[in-house]
Design a protein around this motif. Structure first.
Motif, PDB file in Angstrom:
ATOM      1  N   ASP A  20       9.369  -3.694  -9.088  1.00  0.00           N
ATOM      2  CA  ASP A  20      10.354  -4.306  -8.165  1.00  0.00           C
ATOM      3  C   ASP A  20       9.783  -4.080  -6.596  1.00  0.00           C
ATOM      4  N   ALA A  21       9.573  -2.843  -6.237  1.00  0.00           N
ATOM      5  CA  ALA A  21       9.368  -2.564  -4.699  1.00  0.00           C
ATOM      6  C   ALA A  21       8.129  -3.136  -4.441  1.00  0.00           C
ATOM      7  N   VAL A  22       7.078  -3.580  -5.191  1.00  0.00           N
ATOM      8  CA  VAL A  22       5.718  -4.243  -5.057  1.00  0.00           C
ATOM      9  C   VAL A  22       6.342  -5.592  -4.788  1.00  0.00           C
ATOM     10  N   ALA A  23       7.088  -6.110  -5.705  1.00  0.00           N
ATOM     11  CA  ALA A  23       7.369  -7.650  -6.043  1.00  0.00           C
ATOM     12  C   ALA A  23       8.193  -7.969  -4.581  1.00  0.00           C
ATOM     13  N   GLY A  24       9.121  -7.054  -4.063  1.00  0.00           N
ATOM     14  CA  GLY A  24       9.896  -7.148  -2.836  1.00  0.00           C
ATOM     15  C   GLY A  24       9.071  -7.056  -1.665  1.00  0.00           C
ATOM     16  N   ALA A  25       8.030  -6.365  -1.528  1.00  0.00           N
ATOM     17  CA  ALA A  25       7.136  -6.323  -0.390  1.00  0.00           C
ATOM     18  C   ALA A  25       6.250  -7.680  -0.263  1.00  0.00           C
ATOM     19  N   LEU A  26       6.020  -8.147  -1.586  1.00  0.00           N
ATOM     20  CA  LEU A  26       5.301  -9.120  -1.461  1.00  0.00           C
ATOM     21  C   LEU A  26       6.139 -10.557  -0.919  1.00  0.00           C
ATOM     22  N   THR A  27       7.148 -10.553  -1.249  1.00  0.00           N
ATOM     23  CA  THR A  27       8.263 -11.683  -1.085  1.00  0.00           C
ATOM     24  C   THR A  27       8.869 -11.623   0.248  1.00  0.00           C
ATOM     25  N   HIS A  28       8.806 -10.584   1.147  1.00  0.00           N
ATOM     26  CA  HIS A  28       9.627 -10.293   2.144  1.00  0.00           C
ATOM     27  C   HIS A  28       9.118 -11.324   3.164  1.00  0.00           C
ATOM     28  N   ALA A  29       9.958 -12.066   3.840  1.00  0.00           N
ATOM     29  CA  ALA A  29       9.428 -13.337   4.600  1.00  0.00           C
ATOM     30  C   ALA A  29       9.648 -12.800   6.043  1.00  0.00           C
TER      31      ALA A  29
ATOM     32  N   ALA B  44       9.022  -4.574   3.967  1.00  0.00           N
ATOM     33  CA  ALA B  44      10.013  -4.227   2.930  1.00  0.00           C
ATOM     34  C   ALA B  44       9.744  -3.156   2.001  1.00  0.00           C
ATOM     35  N   LEU B  45      10.646  -2.210   1.967  1.00  0.00           N
ATOM     36  CA  LEU B  45      10.685  -0.909   1.148  1.00  0.00           C
ATOM     37  C   LEU B  45      12.126  -0.862   0.529  1.00  0.00           C
ATOM     38  N   PRO B  46      12.409  -1.345  -0.493  1.00  0.00           N
ATOM     39  CA  PRO B  46      13.519  -1.239  -1.091  1.00  0.00           C
ATOM     40  C   PRO B  46      13.996   0.109  -1.437  1.00  0.00           C
ATOM     41  N   GLY B  47      15.361   0.575  -1.029  1.00  0.00           N
ATOM     42  CA  GLY B  47      15.651   1.983  -0.823  1.00  0.00           C
ATOM     43  C   GLY B  47      16.033   2.497  -2.218  1.00  0.00           C
ATOM     44  N   LYS B  48      16.355   1.984  -3.198  1.00  0.00           N
ATOM     45  CA  LYS B  48      16.744   2.401  -4.619  1.00  0.00           C
ATOM     46  C   LYS B  48      15.445   2.631  -5.195  1.00  0.00           C
ATOM     47  N   ASP B  49      14.575   1.754  -5.134  1.00  0.00           N
ATOM     48  CA  ASP B  49      13.426   1.874  -5.956  1.00  0.00           C
ATOM     49  C   ASP B  49      12.502   2.878  -5.266  1.00  0.00           C
ATOM     50  N   ILE B  50      12.330   2.799  -3.852  1.00  0.00           N
ATOM     51  CA  ILE B  50      11.655   3.851  -3.371  1.00  0.00           C
ATOM     52  C   ILE B  50      12.243   5.320  -3.561  1.00  0.00           C
ATOM     53  N   ALA B  51      13.493   5.396  -3.734  1.00  0.00           N
ATOM     54  CA  ALA B  51      14.335   6.713  -4.163  1.00  0.00           C
ATOM     55  C   ALA B  51      13.697   7.311  -5.566  1.00  0.00           C
ATOM     56  N   VAL B  52      13.628   6.289  -6.520  1.00  0.00           N
ATOM     57  CA  VAL B  52      13.364   6.713  -7.693  1.00  0.00           C
ATOM     58  C   VAL B  52      11.842   7.286  -7.913  1.00  0.00           C
ATOM     59  N   LEU B  53      11.147   6.258  -7.131  1.00  0.00           N
ATOM     60  CA  LEU B  53       9.685   6.736  -7.108  1.00  0.00           C
ATOM     61  C   LEU B  53       9.312   8.128  -6.473  1.00  0.00           C
ATOM     62  N   ALA B  54      10.218   8.524  -5.237  1.00  0.00           N
ATOM     63  CA  ALA B  54      10.080   9.541  -4.504  1.00  0.00           C
ATOM     64  C   ALA B  54      10.623  10.781  -5.376  1.00  0.00           C
ATOM     65  N   ILE B  55      11.704  10.621  -6.277  1.00  0.00           N
ATOM     66  CA  ILE B  55      11.993  11.782  -7.024  1.00  0.00           C
ATOM     67  C   ILE B  55      11.196  12.018  -7.978  1.00  0.00           C
ATOM     68  N   TRP B  56      10.398  10.973  -8.586  1.00  0.00           N
ATOM     69  CA  TRP B  56       9.592  11.266  -9.649  1.00  0.00           C
ATOM     70  C   TRP B  56       8.303  12.204  -8.951  1.00  0.00           C
ATOM     71  N   ALA B  57       8.032  11.547  -7.837  1.00  0.00           N
ATOM     72  CA  ALA B  57       6.671  12.245  -7.128  1.00  0.00           C
ATOM     73  C   ALA B  57       6.947  13.811  -6.681  1.00  0.00           C
ATOM     74  N   VAL B  58       8.178  13.962  -6.301  1.00  0.00           N
ATOM     75  CA  VAL B  58       8.807  15.117  -5.695  1.00  0.00           C
ATOM     76  C   VAL B  58       8.638  16.322  -7.052  1.00  0.00           C
ATOM     77  N   ALA B  59       9.492  15.739  -8.134  1.00  0.00           N
ATOM     78  CA  ALA B  59       9.799  16.366  -9.190  1.00  0.00           C
ATOM     79  C   ALA B  59       8.730  16.688  -9.929  1.00  0.00           C
TER      80      ALA B  59
ATOM     81  N   LEU C 110       0.911  -1.106   0.002  1.00  0.00           N
ATOM     82  CA  LEU C 110      -0.097  -0.186  -0.014  1.00  0.00           C
ATOM     83  C   LEU C 110       0.981   1.277   0.088  1.00  0.00           C
ATOM     84  N   ILE C 111       1.815   1.278   0.617  1.00  0.00           N
ATOM     85  CA  ILE C 111       2.860   2.389   0.821  1.00  0.00           C
ATOM     86  C   ILE C 111       3.421   2.747  -0.526  1.00  0.00           C
ATOM     87  N   THR C 112       3.860   1.520  -1.256  1.00  0.00           N
ATOM     88  CA  THR C 112       4.641   1.551  -2.362  1.00  0.00           C
ATOM     89  C   THR C 112       3.565   2.298  -3.557  1.00  0.00           C
TER      90      THR C 112
END
Length: 272
Positions: free
Chosen positions: A212-221, A226-241, A143-145
């Motif tokens: 990738d972030a959604v898949a990572g959250a779904l497979t986190h054991a 699980a919020l992958p830093g690189k993927d979240i950073a890319v999304l945050a940059i796109w959202a803010v910019a 949901l966060i992703t």
């Protein structure tokens, strides 16, 4: 005793924004085609893919849910915004006492929530009928992703809407903009790792990091989110910019053909 003068004060910021979000959400729900398309296409894809074996891969669920989210947050939002501008609805809203930022932000918040709901329904269908294991932590991470990714796509659609001249070309323009990104991201199926430059481009666009972030959250054991830093950073940059660019380029009035502007100028000169 003298009567109070001046305009009545507006409600506080939270009340204004929440009221605008509720209003825009009711508008979206009153035209259920957005929900039907955003959910229907991914679910049909689920039924006709791995799900026919009563099991669906996590990557498939992530790709299809992001596909539905993107259609809603980018295509549906962008086309509706162009239609509202060209029909004069935005111009009339600007003339109301409602602060402009509230209407602008209210539409973005609403579509981000609505698109998140669309993506979540696809995930829930996969969990209910096709064997996807979904924990509470995984659901919260998804949901966060989704919210972050939907905000990025909605902001990008708002920017593009200011460049679209007419309602008739809005849908083709938005499809032409987002569908290649969806294809190279692997949302509709695994893509080749060659050429490498194409993969690098996909990594910098909002679709593949979201998948990738959604898949990572779904497979986190483990028990955490699980919020992958690189993927979240890319999304945050796109959202803010995207939000900054959208605020800078947003147009309230429709585009007028040059001949209409010239005619209006001549009328103004004659009446001056």
């Amino acid at each position: 005793m003298s009567e109070p003068t001046g305009r009545p004060s507006l409600p506080n910021v939270a009340t204004l924004l929440s009221g605008q979000v509720r209003y825009q959400f009711r508008l979206l729900m009153s035209t259920p085609s957005a929900l039907i398309i955003g959910v229907g296409f991914p679910v049909v894809l689920l039924v006709t893919s791995d799900a026919r074996h009563a099991h669906v891969a996590v990557a498939t669920v992530a790709g299809y849910s992001v596909f539905g989210l993107t259609m809603t947050a980018f295509n549906t939002h962008g086309v509706r915004l162009v239609a509202a501008r060209e029909s004069g609805i935005l111009k009339r809203w600007r003339a109301t006492p409602l602060p402009r930022w509230c209407y602008f932000l209210g539409r973005l918040v609403t579509v981000a929530i609505f698109a998140t709901m669309v993506g979540a329904i696809t995930v829930l269908v996969a969990a209910a009928f096709y064997g996807l294991h979904l924990t509470a932590a995984a659901a919260l991470g998804v949901l966060i992703t989704f919210l972050l990714g939907a905000s990025a796509w909605a902001a990008a659609a708002t920017v593009l809407s200011s460049l679209v001249p007419r309602v008739e070309v809005a849908s083709p323009a938005f499809i032409a903009a987002y569908f290649p990104v969806i294809l190279i991201s692997g949302a509709l199926g695994q893509i080749s790792s060659e050429p490498r430059w194409l993969v690098d481009i996909a990594d910098c666009l909002p679709a593949k990091p979201l998948i990738d972030a959604v898949a990572g959250a779904l497979t986190h054991a483990s028990g955490g989110i699980a919020l992958p830093g690189k993927d979240i950073a890319v999304l945050a940059i796109w959202a803010v910019a995207g939000l900054i660019a959208a605020a800078a380029t947003f147009r309230w009035e429709p585009r007028r053909p040059a001949q209409h502007r010239d005619a209006r100028t001549r009328r103004q000169v004659k009446t001056a």
